[in-house]
Design an enzyme around this catalytic site. Structure first.
Site, PDB file in Angstrom:
ATOM      1  N   VAL A 198      -2.921   9.983 -15.616  1.00 50.14           N
ATOM      2  CA  VAL A 198      -3.914  10.662 -14.776  1.00 50.14           C
ATOM      3  C   VAL A 198      -3.292  11.845 -14.027  1.00 50.14           C
ATOM      4  O   VAL A 198      -3.854  12.948 -14.011  1.00 50.14           O
ATOM      5  CB  VAL A 198      -4.548   9.642 -13.789  1.00 50.14           C
ATOM      6  CG1 VAL A 198      -5.379  10.331 -12.725  1.00 50.14           C
ATOM      7  CG2 VAL A 198      -5.422   8.661 -14.576  1.00 50.14           C
ATOM      8  N   PHE A 216     -12.147   9.269 -14.830  1.00 51.24           N
ATOM      9  CA  PHE A 216     -12.794   8.491 -15.891  1.00 51.24           C
ATOM     10  C   PHE A 216     -12.171   8.726 -17.264  1.00 51.24           C
ATOM     11  O   PHE A 216     -12.719   8.288 -18.268  1.00 51.24           O
ATOM     12  CB  PHE A 216     -14.296   8.833 -15.940  1.00 51.24           C
ATOM     13  CG  PHE A 216     -15.018   8.528 -14.657  1.00 51.24           C
ATOM     14  CD1 PHE A 216     -15.501   7.242 -14.408  1.00 51.24           C
ATOM     15  CD2 PHE A 216     -15.203   9.498 -13.681  1.00 51.24           C
ATOM     16  CE1 PHE A 216     -16.154   6.938 -13.214  1.00 51.24           C
ATOM     17  CE2 PHE A 216     -15.848   9.203 -12.489  1.00 51.24           C
ATOM     18  CZ  PHE A 216     -16.333   7.929 -12.250  1.00 51.24           C
ATOM     19  N   CYS A 218      -6.124  -0.411 -17.237  1.00 48.66           N
ATOM     20  CA  CYS A 218      -7.239  -0.301 -16.294  1.00 48.66           C
ATOM     21  C   CYS A 218      -8.204  -1.480 -16.258  1.00 48.66           C
ATOM     22  O   CYS A 218      -8.419  -2.054 -15.198  1.00 48.66           O
ATOM     23  CB  CYS A 218      -7.988   1.001 -16.557  1.00 48.66           C
ATOM     24  SG  CYS A 218      -6.939   2.414 -16.216  1.00 48.66           S
ATOM     25  N   LYS A 228      -4.847  -0.282 -27.574  1.00 45.15           N
ATOM     26  CA  LYS A 228      -5.982   0.228 -28.339  1.00 45.15           C
ATOM     27  C   LYS A 228      -5.466   1.317 -29.276  1.00 45.15           C
ATOM     28  O   LYS A 228      -4.362   1.843 -29.070  1.00 45.15           O
ATOM     29  CB  LYS A 228      -7.064   0.790 -27.404  1.00 45.15           C
ATOM     30  CG  LYS A 228      -6.638   2.038 -26.638  1.00 45.15           C
ATOM     31  CD  LYS A 228      -7.826   2.680 -25.963  1.00 45.15           C
ATOM     32  CE  LYS A 228      -7.455   4.027 -25.396  1.00 45.15           C
ATOM     33  NZ  LYS A 228      -8.570   4.716 -24.804  1.00 45.15           N
TER      34      LYS A 228
HETATM   35  N1  NAD Z   1      -4.518   5.380 -17.533  1.00 42.41           N
HETATM   36  C1  NAD Z   1      -5.828   5.536 -17.523  1.00 42.41           C
HETATM   37  O1  NAD Z   1      -6.485   5.578 -18.566  1.00 42.41           O
HETATM   38  C2  NAD Z   1      -6.559   5.744 -16.215  1.00 42.41           C
HETATM   39  C3  NAD Z   1      -7.861   6.246 -16.235  1.00 42.41           C
HETATM   40  C4  NAD Z   1      -8.530   6.417 -15.027  1.00 42.41           C
HETATM   41  C5  NAD Z   1      -7.918   6.061 -13.841  1.00 42.41           C
HETATM   42  N2  NAD Z   1      -6.664   5.524 -13.856  1.00 42.41           N
HETATM   43  C6  NAD Z   1      -6.047   5.178 -12.563  1.00 42.41           C
HETATM   44  O2  NAD Z   1      -5.188   6.243 -12.161  1.00 42.41           O
HETATM   45  C7  NAD Z   1      -4.032   5.721 -11.488  1.00 42.41           C
HETATM   46  C8  NAD Z   1      -2.782   6.138 -12.228  1.00 42.41           C
HETATM   47  O3  NAD Z   1      -2.855   5.605 -13.529  1.00 42.41           O
HETATM   48  P1  NAD Z   1      -1.852   6.083 -14.688  1.00 42.41           P
HETATM   49  O4  NAD Z   1      -2.288   5.423 -15.940  1.00 42.41           O
HETATM   50  O5  NAD Z   1      -1.712   7.551 -14.623  1.00 42.41           O
HETATM   51  O6  NAD Z   1      -0.508   5.382 -14.175  1.00 42.41           O
HETATM   52  P2  NAD Z   1       0.980   5.630 -14.666  1.00 42.41           P
HETATM   53  O7  NAD Z   1       1.690   4.343 -14.458  1.00 42.41           O
HETATM   54  O8  NAD Z   1       0.977   6.257 -16.013  1.00 42.41           O
HETATM   55  O9  NAD Z   1       1.519   6.717 -13.618  1.00 42.41           O
HETATM   56  C9  NAD Z   1       1.702   6.465 -12.279  1.00 42.41           C
HETATM   57  C10 NAD Z   1       2.912   7.272 -11.831  1.00 42.41           C
HETATM   58  O10 NAD Z   1       3.015   7.212 -10.395  1.00 42.41           O
HETATM   59  C11 NAD Z   1       4.410   7.294 -10.091  1.00 42.41           C
HETATM   60  N3  NAD Z   1       4.631   6.946  -8.677  1.00 42.41           N
HETATM   61  C12 NAD Z   1       4.627   5.742  -8.059  1.00 42.41           C
HETATM   62  N4  NAD Z   1       4.855   5.885  -6.743  1.00 42.41           N
HETATM   63  C13 NAD Z   1       4.996   7.207  -6.499  1.00 42.41           C
HETATM   64  C14 NAD Z   1       5.219   7.993  -5.350  1.00 42.41           C
HETATM   65  N5  NAD Z   1       5.353   7.448  -4.144  1.00 42.41           N
HETATM   66  N6  NAD Z   1       5.296   9.329  -5.478  1.00 42.41           N
HETATM   67  C15 NAD Z   1       5.155   9.923  -6.683  1.00 42.41           C
HETATM   68  N7  NAD Z   1       4.953   9.226  -7.818  1.00 42.41           N
HETATM   69  C16 NAD Z   1       4.863   7.893  -7.734  1.00 42.41           C
HETATM   70  C17 NAD Z   1       5.043   6.375 -11.121  1.00 42.41           C
HETATM   71  O11 NAD Z   1       6.423   6.610 -11.242  1.00 42.41           O
HETATM   72  C18 NAD Z   1       4.249   6.749 -12.378  1.00 42.41           C
HETATM   73  O12 NAD Z   1       4.874   7.775 -13.106  1.00 42.41           O
HETATM   74  C19 NAD Z   1      -4.238   4.212 -11.416  1.00 42.41           C
HETATM   75  O13 NAD Z   1      -4.862   3.886 -10.218  1.00 42.41           O
HETATM   76  C20 NAD Z   1      -5.175   3.958 -12.591  1.00 42.41           C
HETATM   77  O14 NAD Z   1      -5.944   2.779 -12.413  1.00 42.41           O
HETATM   78  C21 NAD Z   1      -5.959   5.397 -15.012  1.00 42.41           C
END
Ligand code: NAD
Length: 426
Positions: A13, A157, A270, A328
């Site tokens: 994201v 989303f 998610c 998936k």
């Molecule tokens: N992956 C998806 O398809 C998706 C879709 C919609 C929403 N989301 C939501 O978005 C959020 C992120 O999801 P994601 O899949 O990108 O996660 P991810 O695990 O791929 O990335 C999260 C990143 O945050 C970093 N991080 C943690 N603490 C930190 C800090 N203090 N400062 C800077 N970076 C920090 C981690 O090192 C990691 O690289 C979650 O809440 C998730 O539920 C994800």
């Protein structure tokens, strides 16, 4: 108008958000605490596979998009601070906000100057988190002055495998806002995207995201439960039954019908944690959502249901070839993957010969799950030839014809995928 934006968290994201704002001509800083991830991104390489995002990174790195090691300085110069960090499942199913708090700890010190900023929670957080957790957290730090900053949320989303396209051509932008100034700034930032913009209350913004994910989980668990009912009754052609269901004109040929289809349970980052978190939040507020409770329960039973099917047609000495390791198709994300749960159950039952193949996720899977005795294959054909039983666990298109190509082999199709034209999005 062009802005300066800092994005905390450069995962699916965060990196997509950062590059999308860069693509629209804004100046974007990205910050992440994962050094390995940071060095890859700095060198112009994605830490995961995402079509389109790779090219966007090359276009913008060290131009509109800078990966910074000084989060505070970046935030100081920014109009928007986006929090895109992970929100994993806590001990009792609640969303664990530790990364949100740790990110805030890195920049709150700059918020008391005169520059106006909007702090945007883009991570998925349950309804009432921005108002009852994030805002009080800032207030605890002595930050009450709403003349200089606004707190908002902006749930995302996008779907993994389609991150870039979903972000650039989103069907809706939702912002939970706490004041008019924050609303206008967000509207202005997003004005270059040709997408309907909805400014709603803070709790509504968060709620809309959970409506979406819990509905998807419910459709999947409903389908899985019905597949179990069909199985126990017997003589029911499950694939055909669901395909005929999809022909109802009221679905209007929409992609969403692919979630009303059985498999071996939803996984990934998610749906599992978000369904748990919504259940936990409702419970904490004094209401037990019974549908969600059972959506979760049914999902938990699916790997076992499939492992039992595999065991019913095999012996412990058999070579079991698992096809598909990501949660998936079109993704190398192996978080909460059904394949891992099925392999774990097989190993616990005494199976020692497990062969595994995924078009892109072998490496990520081997790194995430340290299973003893799993042999990874580089070629689909070799795995199929060397397996006694083939288990289709992820519906990758390249597995479409294995039942035709390996007619003599026993195949357990955990995705009800073979011998049809099913599109599977989970
Ligand atoms: N992956 C998806 O398809 C998706 C879709 C919609 C929403 N989301 C939501 O978005 C959020 C992120 O999801 P994601 O899949 O990108 O996660 P991810 O695990 O791929 O990335 C999260 C990143 O945050 C970093 N991080 C943690 N603490 C930190 C800090 N203090 N400062 C800077 N970076 C920090 C981690 O090192 C990691 O690289 C979650 O809440 C998730 O539920 C994800």
């Amino acid at each position: 108008m062009k802005y300066t934006v800092t994005v905390f968290g450069l995962g699916f994201v965060g990196l997509t958000t950062a590059l999308a704002f860069a693509e629209k001509g804004n100046k974007v800083y990205g910050f992440d605490i994962d050094n390995e991830r940071v060095s890859m991104i700095k060198s112009g390489k994605l830490p995961f596979i995402e079509p389109g995002l790779d090219k966007a990174l090359i276009r913008h790195i060290d131009k509109n998009f800078t990966v910074t090691s000084d989060a505070e300085d970046a935030a100081k110069n920014s109009d928007f601070i986006f929090l895109c960090v992970g929100t994993p499942c806590g001990e009792n199913g609640e969303a664990d906000l530790k990364y949100i708090y740790s990110a805030i700890d890195m920049f709150w010190g700059v918020l008391s100057d005169d520059k106006y900023r909007v702090i945007v929670v883009k991570s998925t957080v349950p309804p009432s988190t921005t108002s009852e957790r994030v805002t009080p957290y800032l207030e605890q730090k002595g930050l009450f002055n709403r003349e200089t900053f606004s707190v908002a949320n902006n749930p995302e989303f996008l779907r993994e495998g389609y991150c870039w396209d979903d972000m650039m051509n989103a069907d809706r932008i939702v912002c939970g806002i706490s004041d008019e100034k924050g609303k206008h700034m967000l509207q202005s930032l997003y004005s270059s995207f040709d997408t309907p913009f909805f400014a709603v209350s803070l709790n509504t913004g968060e709620f809309i995201k959970y409506l979406s994910n819990t509905l998807l989980a419910t459709m999947i668990s409903y389908s899985n439960e019905m597949s179990k009912v069909a199985d126990i009754i017997g003589e029911i052609q499950i694939k055909e039954a669901f395909k005929v269901l999809h022909l109802d004109k009221r679905w209007n040929g929409c992609n969403m019908s692919s979630y009303v289809y059985p498999g071996c349970g939803y996984g990934g980052y998610c749906l599992p944690k978000d369904t748990q978190a919504m259940y936990a939040k409702a419970l904490a507020k004094g209401y037990e959502p019974m549908i969600l409770k059972n959506v979760i329960k049914i999902n938990e039973t699916m790997p076992e249901f499939m492992a039992d099917k595999i065991m019913s047609v095999s012996n412990k000495e058999d070579r079991i070839g698992i096809l598909g390791l990501s949660f998936k198709p079109k993704s190398d994300d192996v978080r909460d993957s059904s394949s891992a749960k099925i392999i774990k159950l097989l190993i616990a039952a005494g199976y020692t010969n497990i062969l595994a193949y995924d078009p892109i996720a072998n490496e990520a899977f081997a790194k995430a799950y340290k299973f003893n005795g799993v042999n990874y294959y580089k070629r689909l054909e070799t795995l199929c030839e060397e397996s006694d039983i083939i288990v289709l666990a992820t519906a990758w298109d390249e597995f479409r014809d294995i039942n035709k190509n390996y007619k003599a082999k026993k195949i357990v199709d955990c995705r009800y995928f073979l011998g049809g034209d099913t599109t599977c999005h989970f």
